[in-house]
Motif scaffolding. Structure first.
Motif, PDB file in Angstrom:
ATOM      1  N   LYS A 174       0.820  -1.213   0.000  1.00 32.63           N
ATOM      2  CA  LYS A 174       0.000   0.000   0.000  1.00 32.63           C
ATOM      3  C   LYS A 174       0.853   1.263   0.000  1.00 32.63           C
ATOM      4  O   LYS A 174       0.326   2.363  -0.182  1.00 32.63           O
ATOM      5  CB  LYS A 174      -0.920  -0.002   1.214  1.00 32.63           C
ATOM      6  N   LYS A 175       2.161   1.126   0.237  1.00 29.16           N
ATOM      7  CA  LYS A 175       3.041   2.291   0.265  1.00 29.16           C
ATOM      8  C   LYS A 175       4.116   2.246  -0.810  1.00 29.16           C
ATOM      9  O   LYS A 175       5.033   3.059  -0.809  1.00 29.16           O
ATOM     10  CB  LYS A 175       3.698   2.412   1.640  1.00 29.16           C
ATOM     11  N   ARG A 176       4.028   1.290  -1.716  1.00 29.67           N
ATOM     12  CA  ARG A 176       5.033   1.194  -2.773  1.00 29.67           C
ATOM     13  C   ARG A 176       4.967   2.399  -3.703  1.00 29.67           C
ATOM     14  O   ARG A 176       3.894   2.914  -3.990  1.00 29.67           O
ATOM     15  CB  ARG A 176       4.856  -0.099  -3.564  1.00 29.67           C
ATOM     16  N   ASN A 177       6.133   2.801  -4.178  1.00 32.09           N
ATOM     17  CA  ASN A 177       6.202   3.923  -5.107  1.00 32.09           C
ATOM     18  C   ASN A 177       5.671   3.508  -6.464  1.00 32.09           C
ATOM     19  O   ASN A 177       5.970   2.417  -6.957  1.00 32.09           O
ATOM     20  CB  ASN A 177       7.640   4.423  -5.222  1.00 32.09           C
ATOM     21  N   LEU A 178       4.912   4.399  -7.068  1.00 38.46           N
ATOM     22  CA  LEU A 178       4.294   4.077  -8.357  1.00 38.46           C
ATOM     23  C   LEU A 178       5.329   3.954  -9.469  1.00 38.46           C
ATOM     24  O   LEU A 178       5.355   2.991 -10.231  1.00 38.46           O
ATOM     25  CB  LEU A 178       3.273   5.155  -8.720  1.00 38.46           C
ATOM     26  N   ARG A 179       6.200   4.977  -9.559  1.00 36.71           N
ATOM     27  CA  ARG A 179       7.232   4.980 -10.611  1.00 36.71           C
ATOM     28  C   ARG A 179       8.364   5.891 -10.183  1.00 36.71           C
ATOM     29  O   ARG A 179       8.117   7.033  -9.800  1.00 36.71           O
ATOM     30  CB  ARG A 179       6.644   5.457 -11.934  1.00 36.71           C
ATOM     31  N   VAL A 180       9.585   5.409 -10.253  1.00 40.38           N
ATOM     32  CA  VAL A 180      10.761   6.211  -9.918  1.00 40.38           C
ATOM     33  C   VAL A 180      11.787   6.065 -11.033  1.00 40.38           C
ATOM     34  O   VAL A 180      12.277   4.961 -11.297  1.00 40.38           O
ATOM     35  CB  VAL A 180      11.386   5.780  -8.574  1.00 40.38           C
ATOM     36  N   ASP A 181      12.103   7.163 -11.695  1.00 39.59           N
ATOM     37  CA  ASP A 181      13.139   7.190 -12.737  1.00 39.59           C
ATOM     38  C   ASP A 181      14.398   7.804 -12.147  1.00 39.59           C
ATOM     39  O   ASP A 181      14.364   8.932 -11.639  1.00 39.59           O
ATOM     40  CB  ASP A 181      12.684   8.040 -13.930  1.00 39.59           C
ATOM     41  N   VAL A 182      15.510   7.076 -12.203  1.00 40.19           N
ATOM     42  CA  VAL A 182      16.778   7.541 -11.639  1.00 40.19           C
ATOM     43  C   VAL A 182      17.766   7.853 -12.756  1.00 40.19           C
ATOM     44  O   VAL A 182      17.953   7.042 -13.661  1.00 40.19           O
ATOM     45  CB  VAL A 182      17.380   6.492 -10.684  1.00 40.19           C
ATOM     46  N   HIS A 183      18.398   9.016 -12.671  1.00 35.16           N
ATOM     47  CA  HIS A 183      19.380   9.428 -13.683  1.00 35.16           C
ATOM     48  C   HIS A 183      20.615   9.999 -12.994  1.00 35.16           C
ATOM     49  O   HIS A 183      20.514  10.795 -12.065  1.00 35.16           O
ATOM     50  CB  HIS A 183      18.788  10.481 -14.624  1.00 35.16           C
TER      51      HIS A 183
END
Length: 468
Positions: free
Chosen positions: A419-428
């Motif tokens: 229920k607390k997972r991140n939806l989308r994370v883009d790392v650069h």
């Protein structure tokens, strides 16, 4: 997603230290490396949070006073070198409700953006670090040309560290070359920009530096209030937040609360771009004491430390920070409370901030818990897309800190409470320093923002979140 290979990190750190044998470089590498270890501990589980500052504190505990280079004594506070321009805005008294526009004027062109067709400075109601409704100020910039159907999509700009004095207020000073290019780019891409100053910069009270929750509320309220301005009808309901350094941290805190607040306000929050975002800094601050740091740091790091202590002391008078301070420590914090970056840097040039302490900060009752609540950055609970950019040679927010934060947030797309997972994370990652990451990231953040504004946002599994 661009994960950073450990070999690249090792090369970056080794290169950075080898380029100079000075104690300053070694100190930065040491702080960053310990932050990497401490942040990893904190990322494992909440109880390990205490261990991360203890890792550094243990070094300080076994460091004899005779081995500490205290550097020079603090220097006098110089005058401010600029001339703030308030554009004739009268801030006014805030109403009882937050997110309300108060007064507005045309922004003086000397402190504006060259790619803007309309530039306004306005005051609005928000919340301060004491839970009170307070006034803040902000700027609104509109692109050139006719607004598209539905209005200009909005980017909320969360600025980086400028200082704590009113003379540092961003909307009262010309943009630096980097930020001028960066913000003009977004105007030229067809975004309107709402740029808060944060409470206490150009408005009553003190700026609560790195207070993530308060700074985030200031950002969100500026977006809500901007719709009540004369030009508010030209703004789209869709918005995102962009921020650098202090503002990168603010952007992440915005991202934790923006969806619900946007739905309540009839807006459509889409995501966040955070570059050079600080994290786990509270663990390094908690290790401070008479023998830590062991040598004078680069002045920027000392400046940030004083701003943190000054803001924390003002926000938490119930914590006896003074009991840990020397006379020089009180002198430096007093200077920090009324100065901008260049002024504070002049005060601490060649000074080891260890001179500020008569005992370790972690020995002050209640300080550790309050400081972590004041400034820690959560790594899960992000229900909309997040873009993270960091420089390989960053020594302001040392690159190992970025490794831990970025990796932890990326992993929380797949692990932890569903229920607390991140939806989308883009790392650069970028082969540049803290400041250079801002412009270097545009080649990736531009298509990222275009995508999240033009596509229908996916449904999040985070409890209590809503998607428009």
């Amino acid at each position: 997603m661009t994960l950073l290979p450990f070999s690249c990190l090792k090369t970056a750190l080794t290169t950075r230290v080898k380029t100079s044998a000075s104690p300053l470089r070694h100190a930065v590498a040491f702080l960053g490396s310990v932050a990497l270890v401490g942040g990893s501990l904190a990322a494992e589980a909440a109880p390990a949070h205490a261990q991360s500052s203890d890792v550094i504190g243990s070094f300080a505990d076994v460091t004899p006073a005779s081995a500490v280079d205290l550097g020079e004594a603090p220097h006098p506070l110089p005058g401010y070198g600029g001339t703030p321009v308030d554009s004739g805005l009268v801030v006014g008294t805030p109403p009882a409700e937050t997110g309300k526009a108060m007064n507005e004027v045309s922004l003086d062109p000397s402190v504006g953006l060259s790619s803007a067709a309309v530039q306004r400075r306005f005051s609005y109601s928000t919340v301060n670090q004491h839970g009170e409704v307070a006034a803040s100020t902000a700027s609104l910039f509109l692109p050139k040309g006719p607004a598209p159907k539905g209005g200009w999509p909005v980017l909320a700009w969360a600025h980086g560290t400028v200082g704590l004095g009113d003379q540092c207020t961003p909307s009262m000073n010309p943009q630096g070359e980097r930020d001028h290019k960066y913000l003009n780019h977004w105007l030229e891409e067809g975004y309107a920009i709402v740029a808060t100053d944060y409470v206490g910069l150009g408005s009553p009270g003190m700026h609560s530096y790195l207070n993530g929750k308060v700074n985030a509320a200031n950002v969100v309220d500026s977006v809500i209030a901007s719709r009540e301005l004369k030009e508010g009808q030209e703004l789209s309901k869709k918005w995102a937040v962009i921020g650098q350094s202090q503002g990168g941290g603010s952007a992440l805190h915005v991202a934790l609360s923006a969806t619900k607040r946007s739905v309540d306000a009839g807006l459509d929050y889409r995501g966040a771009v955070a570059t050079g975002a600080p994290a786990y800094i509270e663990e390094i601050v908690l290790a401070a004491g008479p023998t830590f740091p062991p040598v004078p740091l680069l002045s920027g790091l000392s400046v940030y430390s004083l701003y943190i202590l000054a803001a924390f002391q003002e926000a938490h008078p119930e914590v006896d920070l003074n009991s840990a301070l020397t006379d020089e420590g009180r002198q430096m914090i007093a200077a920090a409370k009324k100065s901008c970056n260049d002024q504070t840097a002049a005060v601490v040039k060649g000074v080891n901030v260890a001179r500020a302490f008569r005992k370790p900060l972690r020995d002050v009752p209640g300080l550790a818990t309050a400081l972590r609540d004041f400034m820690s950055t959560p790594t899960s609970g992000y229900d909309k897309p997040v873009f993270l950019g960091h420089g390989l040679t960053d020594i302001d927010v040392p690159s190992p800190i970025g490794v831990v934060l970025n990796s932890d947030m990326w992993l929380h797309q797949f692990i932890g409470d569903a229920k607390k997972r991140n939806l989308r994370v883009d790392v650069h990652w970028y082969p540049t320093d803290h400041s250079g990451t801002v412009l270097a990231s545009m080649k990736d953040s531009t298509p990222f923002l275009h995508e999240i504004f033009t596509q229908k946002p996916p449904t999040s599994s985070i409890s209590g979140s809503s998607v428009v």
